[in-house]
Design an enzyme around this catalytic site. Sequence first.
Site, PDB file in Angstrom:
ATOM      1  N   ASP A  78      30.700  13.292  -2.089  1.00  0.00           N
ATOM      2  CA  ASP A  78      31.250  14.588  -2.468  1.00  0.00           C
ATOM      3  C   ASP A  78      30.490  15.190  -3.657  1.00  0.00           C
ATOM      4  O   ASP A  78      30.301  16.403  -3.742  1.00  0.00           O
ATOM      5  CB  ASP A  78      32.736  14.440  -2.823  1.00  0.00           C
ATOM      6  CG  ASP A  78      33.580  14.143  -1.590  1.00  0.00           C
ATOM      7  OD1 ASP A  78      33.215  14.618  -0.498  1.00  0.00           O
ATOM      8  OD2 ASP A  78      34.594  13.438  -1.709  1.00  0.00           O
ATOM      9  N   ASN A 147      34.720  22.987  -7.119  1.00  0.00           N
ATOM     10  CA  ASN A 147      35.977  22.252  -7.317  1.00  0.00           C
ATOM     11  C   ASN A 147      36.772  22.829  -8.478  1.00  0.00           C
ATOM     12  O   ASN A 147      37.879  23.302  -8.298  1.00  0.00           O
ATOM     13  CB  ASN A 147      35.691  20.790  -7.694  1.00  0.00           C
ATOM     14  CG  ASN A 147      35.836  19.819  -6.551  1.00  0.00           C
ATOM     15  OD1 ASN A 147      36.222  20.210  -5.462  1.00  0.00           O
ATOM     16  ND2 ASN A 147      35.540  18.566  -6.798  1.00  0.00           N
ATOM     17  N   ASP A 148      36.179  22.694  -9.679  1.00  0.00           N
ATOM     18  CA  ASP A 148      36.987  22.996 -10.856  1.00  0.00           C
ATOM     19  C   ASP A 148      36.175  23.234 -12.118  1.00  0.00           C
ATOM     20  O   ASP A 148      35.032  22.784 -12.252  1.00  0.00           O
ATOM     21  CB  ASP A 148      38.001  21.870 -11.120  1.00  0.00           C
ATOM     22  CG  ASP A 148      37.417  20.466 -10.958  1.00  0.00           C
ATOM     23  OD1 ASP A 148      36.251  20.274 -11.308  1.00  0.00           O
ATOM     24  OD2 ASP A 148      38.134  19.592 -10.469  1.00  0.00           O
ATOM     25  N   ALA A 189      41.073  17.106  -5.939  1.00  0.00           N
ATOM     26  CA  ALA A 189      40.247  16.290  -6.833  1.00  0.00           C
ATOM     27  C   ALA A 189      41.022  16.020  -8.144  1.00  0.00           C
ATOM     28  O   ALA A 189      42.139  15.521  -8.103  1.00  0.00           O
ATOM     29  CB  ALA A 189      38.909  16.997  -7.054  1.00  0.00           C
ATOM     30  N   ASN A 191      42.670  17.912 -10.118  1.00  0.00           N
ATOM     31  CA  ASN A 191      43.976  18.588 -10.098  1.00  0.00           C
ATOM     32  C   ASN A 191      45.062  17.694  -9.491  1.00  0.00           C
ATOM     33  O   ASN A 191      46.172  17.599 -10.013  1.00  0.00           O
ATOM     34  CB  ASN A 191      43.826  19.892  -9.309  1.00  0.00           C
ATOM     35  CG  ASN A 191      45.154  20.528  -8.957  1.00  0.00           C
ATOM     36  OD1 ASN A 191      45.853  21.043  -9.814  1.00  0.00           O
ATOM     37  ND2 ASN A 191      45.515  20.475  -7.681  1.00  0.00           N
ATOM     38  N   LEU A 192      44.707  17.031  -8.394  1.00  0.00           N
ATOM     39  CA  LEU A 192      45.690  16.175  -7.705  1.00  0.00           C
ATOM     40  C   LEU A 192      46.087  14.988  -8.588  1.00  0.00           C
ATOM     41  O   LEU A 192      47.256  14.620  -8.665  1.00  0.00           O
ATOM     42  CB  LEU A 192      45.090  15.674  -6.386  1.00  0.00           C
ATOM     43  CG  LEU A 192      45.995  14.852  -5.488  1.00  0.00           C
ATOM     44  CD1 LEU A 192      47.089  15.719  -4.898  1.00  0.00           C
ATOM     45  CD2 LEU A 192      45.196  14.207  -4.368  1.00  0.00           C
ATOM     46  N   GLN A 246      30.233  17.862 -13.483  1.00  0.00           N
ATOM     47  CA  GLN A 246      28.791  17.576 -13.547  1.00  0.00           C
ATOM     48  C   GLN A 246      28.042  18.285 -14.669  1.00  0.00           C
ATOM     49  O   GLN A 246      27.128  17.709 -15.254  1.00  0.00           O
ATOM     50  CB  GLN A 246      28.149  17.919 -12.190  1.00  0.00           C
ATOM     51  CG  GLN A 246      28.658  17.029 -11.062  1.00  0.00           C
ATOM     52  CD  GLN A 246      28.099  17.363  -9.695  1.00  0.00           C
ATOM     53  OE1 GLN A 246      27.453  18.385  -9.527  1.00  0.00           O
ATOM     54  NE2 GLN A 246      28.369  16.513  -8.719  1.00  0.00           N
TER      55      GLN A 246
END
Length: 288
Positions: A78, A147-148, A189, A191-192, A246
Site C-alpha cells: 500500500d 490517505n491522510d 488506515a 483513522n481506523l 511518508q
Amino acid sequence: MRIEKNSELLTNIKSAGIILKPSSPELKDIYLKIKTLFEEANINIYLEDNSANMISLNGYSLDELCQKVDFLISVGGDGTLLSVVRKSFKFDKAVLGINLGTLGFLTDISMEQLPDFIKDLKKGIYKIDNRMMVEGSVNLNKFVAFNDIVISRKSISSMIKIAGKIDGKHFNSYYGDGVIISTPTGSTAYNLSVGGPIVYPLTEAFIVTPVAPHSLTQRPLVMPVDFEIEFKIIDNQGAVVIVDGQDIYEVEQNQSIKIKIAKQKAKMIHRIQRDYFEVLNEKLRWGN
Ligand SMILES: NC(=O)c1ccc[n+]([C@@H]2O[C@H](COP(=O)([O-])OP(=O)(O)OC[C@H]3O[C@@H](n4cnc5c(N)ncnc54)[C@H](O)[C@@H]3O)[C@@H](O)[C@H]2O)c1
Ligand SMILES: Nc1ncnc2c1ncn2[C@@H]1O[C@H](COP(=O)(O)OP(=O)(O)OP(=O)(O)O)[C@@H](O)[C@H]1O
C-alpha cells in the site's frame, strides 16, 4: 450490489510505466515477469528511474514516464501505491496496484491474478474509480494526500493544542496527540486505528479525527467536500505535518495548515470483480 461511478476506460492501451517498492532489489525477477506478461499482450513496459537503478537497469524519471505511458503500475504494498498516486497526481494517470505487500488494502491484483487481469484489460473488462485527494499547504509548501494529512506533536512527552477553523470561523480546539484529516480511502488506515469511521471510498466527504484527545467528548467529524479547514498550532513547541505517512513538514507555533479537497481525483484501476466489502471482510477479518 451498488454500481460504482467509473471513469471512462482507457482507450487503445499501448504502454505502461512501472514503479517498484524501494529498497527491494529482489524484485528484479518479478519485474521481468510482469514486463514479459504485458509485452506478450502488446503493451510496452517502461521503468521509473529509481526502480531501474535499484535493479541495475535504465529508466525514466516519474514525470517523463507519466508523459510517455497510458497508465502506471505500482509493484509493492500500500505504501508504494500511496507514493505513486501522490507523485503522479498532477499527470492524471490511472494507477494499477500489484500487491506484493503484507496487507494490500489498496493494491488490487496479486501476481497469480495478473495473467487473467491482462486478458480482461485488453478486452476492456475492468473498472477505474475516482478517489478523492486532499490538498494542504504549510508556509510555502503545497502537497496532496491520498490517505491522510496528520498534524502531530513533535515530542511524545507533551500534548499539542491545535485550533480549527472552517471557512475562517473557529469550530473546535484539539488538545491531545494530534489530528488526522483523512480521505474516504484513508479511512481504513490511521483513522481506523484511532476510532474514526470507515467511509465508503467513493463518498464525497472527508474526516477529521482527533488522536488521543484529552476530552472524552471529542469525536471524529465527517465534513462536506466544499469546506476549507485551517488548523493553527497553538503549542509553543510547534508540530509536524505528515502526508500519507511518508512526507514530513515542520510547523512552528502560530503557523497554520490549510486543507481542502483537491478538485481533480485520483484514478485507480481495479479488477471488475473487486468489491469493497469483500476487501473489508478479507483484510479486516470482518464477520469471521
Ligand atoms: N497507528 C496506525 O495505524 C498508523 C500510524 C501511522 C501511519 N499510519 C498509516 O499508514 C499510512 C501509510 O501507509 P504505508 O503502507 O506507507 O506505511 P506502513 O508500511 O507503515 O503501513 C501501515 C499499514 O497501513 C496499511 N494501509 C495503508 N493505507 C491503507 C488504507 N488506505 N486502508 C487500509 N490500510 C492501509 C498498510 O497496508 C500497512 O499495513 C498512513 O497514511 C497512515 O494512515 C497508521
Ligand atoms: N516511494 C516511496 N517513498 C517513500 N516511502 C515509500 C515509498 N514507497 C514505499 N514507501 C514506504 O516503504 C514502506 C514499505 O512499502 P510498502 O508499504 O509498499 O510495502 P509493505 O510494507 O510490504 O506493504 P503494506 O504497506 O501493504 O503492508 C512503507 O512504510 C512505505 O510507506
